[in-house]
Design a protein around this motif. Structure first.
Motif, PDB file in Angstrom:
ATOM      1  N   SER A 416       0.850  -1.185   0.000  1.00 51.71           N
ATOM      2  CA  SER A 416       0.000   0.000   0.000  1.00 51.71           C
ATOM      3  C   SER A 416       0.890   1.241   0.000  1.00 51.71           C
ATOM      4  N   GLN A 450      -4.492   2.887  -6.622  1.00 50.24           N
ATOM      5  CA  GLN A 450      -4.011   3.521  -5.387  1.00 50.24           C
ATOM      6  C   GLN A 450      -4.106   5.047  -5.417  1.00 50.24           C
ATOM      7  N   SER A 452      -6.664   6.923  -5.711  1.00 49.73           N
ATOM      8  CA  SER A 452      -7.855   7.490  -5.058  1.00 49.73           C
ATOM      9  C   SER A 452      -7.570   7.988  -3.643  1.00 49.73           C
ATOM     10  N   GLN A 453      -6.517   7.476  -2.998  1.00 50.04           N
ATOM     11  CA  GLN A 453      -6.217   7.910  -1.629  1.00 50.04           C
ATOM     12  C   GLN A 453      -5.273   9.107  -1.585  1.00 50.04           C
TER      13      GLN A 453
END
Length: 508
Positions: A416, A450, A452-453
């Protein structure tokens, strides 16, 4: 002159044994290499040649010719190295050959005390030493008294009390000079008594202070004195060293061979000395070439490499990077993980020059183990910050070629992303990666998944801008559509620039 007596293989071993204080370890290294080349190789020719008679005469005008074993003609340091080497490999040598060599060494007219001690120790190992106990009952009693006085209690009388008293009677006839020697010893004991009494007068006040705690410490001191006396009865320096090398039952280091345990002690001593390592010191690390992966793990644990001060890293890394050494992947990966990983993860301020030098030098020589044992585990940590990212960026920019940069980028697909990881990805993209079509497709999918964060992340926006400008030739119509979705969620000041860069990409 003496080397011409030996065959080729034996000559290499003899040359190694003549190489200073590290001769035993060098000979062991040569022996292992010869064994790998020829598993049936034997040391018997070497021992037989050393035991051959040689006609010698040190001073021709004064002494007649004499016949002595060839081993006696070598210097004392060679004999010490030879006995240490035999001690390490005695399990693969014929017992009769060892005994014959020891018998020849006893014919030396001027033996070194070290050689005598090593001969006795080797005899104990192979079970032929028949000397009486090293400590007589009278000696044990005096040692006990000595220990009691050294902790500050017991009867007065000083150190001389420990060495005075009746002498041990001997049944064997005495030589004419024995009575004179005994008289001399009595005079020395009397002088020692006078000197020690004077010293005691000066130390009387200190003893009085210590006596205040006598009721509390008496039992503890007495037990300590008994332990000192008891251990003195059964140990000599050679046996003590052997016992230090013997781990407790169940300890992981119990599986290590004897020569590796000795090398661990030598490396530990070098690390604690905090001095510059010379060429001989660096060669101690060669033992890692003869260790399997499990033994390397045990060695790293015994040396406490994770807790090693950073100022010792240059010496250790310098020896690991010596041109003559070329460690395997597993050995290097274990060393890097044990030596550097915890230091990098625990950074609370910019990395020191010693740490940066160690990391970059090892990465330049061993890039793949560095990627797998340091860079990958650091990226997988959830709490890494800018300090760790800055160090990884140094490795990316200065030590890794394109192939390993792509490998690091692929590592980011499995984790992540965070702001620190975004910094590493941006550094990778700035280095102009050689993307394949498949890999660029995987990367664009990660951007979509990833991204979107990170709607307000300037770092993520810079990554997108780099992709749309430097890598626009890789962007297909399908990629353009997915990247358009990433730009819609962007809320940074770079949004208009990103949209303009995307519109400029055309497809034929």
């Amino acid at each position: 002159m003496l080397l011409c007596r030996f065959d080729g293989r034996s000559k290499l071993l003899v040359r190694s044994l003549l190489c200073g204080t590290s001769g035993a370890l060098k000979a062991l290294d040569v022996f292992h290499r010869q064994q790998r080349a020829d598993p049936h190789m034997s040391l018997s020719p070497l021992l037989e040649t050393l035991c051959q008679d040689e006609v010698t005469c040190s001073v021709p005008e004064a002494q007649p010719l004499s016949v002595r074993p060839l081993v006696c003609l070598f210097p004392a340091l060679f004999k010490q190295n030879l006995l240490s080497f035999i001690y390490l490999v005695h399990s693969v040598l014929p017992r009769t050959a060892i005994l014959h060599l020891l018998k020849c060494l006893r014919q030396d007219h001027h033996p070194s005390p070290w050689v005598v001690g090593l001969v006795r120790q080797l005899e104990r190992v192979i079970g032929t030493h028949k000397d009486p106990a090293l400590c007589t009952p009278l000696c044990s009693q005096r040692l006990k008294a000595l220990a009691q006085h050294s902790v500050g209690f017991g009867e007065t009388g000083g150190w001389a009390v420990c060495f005075s008293g009746p002498t041990v009677e001997s049944d064997s006839p005495q030589d004419p000079g024995s009575s004179e020697l005994a008289t001399k010893r009595k005079r020395e004991a009397s002088a020692l008594t006078v000197d020690s009494d004077c010293e005691e007068m000066g130390q009387e006040s200190k003893r009085k202070k210590m006596d205040v705690h006598g009721s509390e410490c008496h039992n503890v001191d007495q037990s300590s004195a008994k332990e000192v006396a008891g251990s003195s009865e059964s140990e000599d320096p050679a046996e003590t060293l052997c016992e230090e090398l013997q781990p407790e039952p169940g300890c992981p280091c119990a599986a290590l061979p004897e020569h590796i345990k000795i090398s661990v002690l030598q490396i530990k001593e070098l690390l604690e000395s905090q001095t510059e390592w010379d060429q001989i010191s660096m060669e101690v690390v060669k033992v890692l070439n003869h260790c399997d992966p499990g033994q390397v793990v045990v060695m790293c644990s015994m040396l406490s490499l994770p807790d090693l001060p950073e100022q010792t890293l240059p010496n250790l890394c310098g020896s690991i990077l010596a041109p003559a050494l070329d460690f395997s992947y597993s050995t290097t990966a274990t060393l890097i993980k044990s030596l550097l990983l915890q230091k990098v993860l625990s950074l609370s301020e910019p990395a020191s020059r010693c740490l940066v030098t160690a990391v970059t030098s090892l990465c330049s020589r061993y890039p793949r183990p560095m990627c797998d044992s340091l860079i990958g585990p650091v990226l997988e940590e959830k709490d890494i910050g800018n300090l760790q990212a800055e160090l990884l960026n140094r490795l990316i920019e200065g030590c890794l070629d394109s192939h390993y940069r792509l490998l690091v980028l692929q590592m980011t697909f499995k984790i992540s992303w965070s702001e620190a990881v975004l910094s590493v990805i941006h550094s990778l993209l700035d280095s102009k990666l050689d993307f394949s079509e498949e890999l660029f497709t995987q990367f664009s999918e990660q951007l979509l998944t990833q991204g979107s964060q990170f709607p307000k992340s300037v770092k993520f926006a810079k990554i997108m801008l780099t992709v749309l400008t430097k890598y626009n030739s890789h962007v297909t119509a399908a990629h353009k559509h997915s990247l358009q979705g990433c730009l819609m969620a962007n809320e940074t000041f770079l949004k208009k620039s990103l949209q303009a860069a995307l519109k400029r990409i055309s497809h034929t």
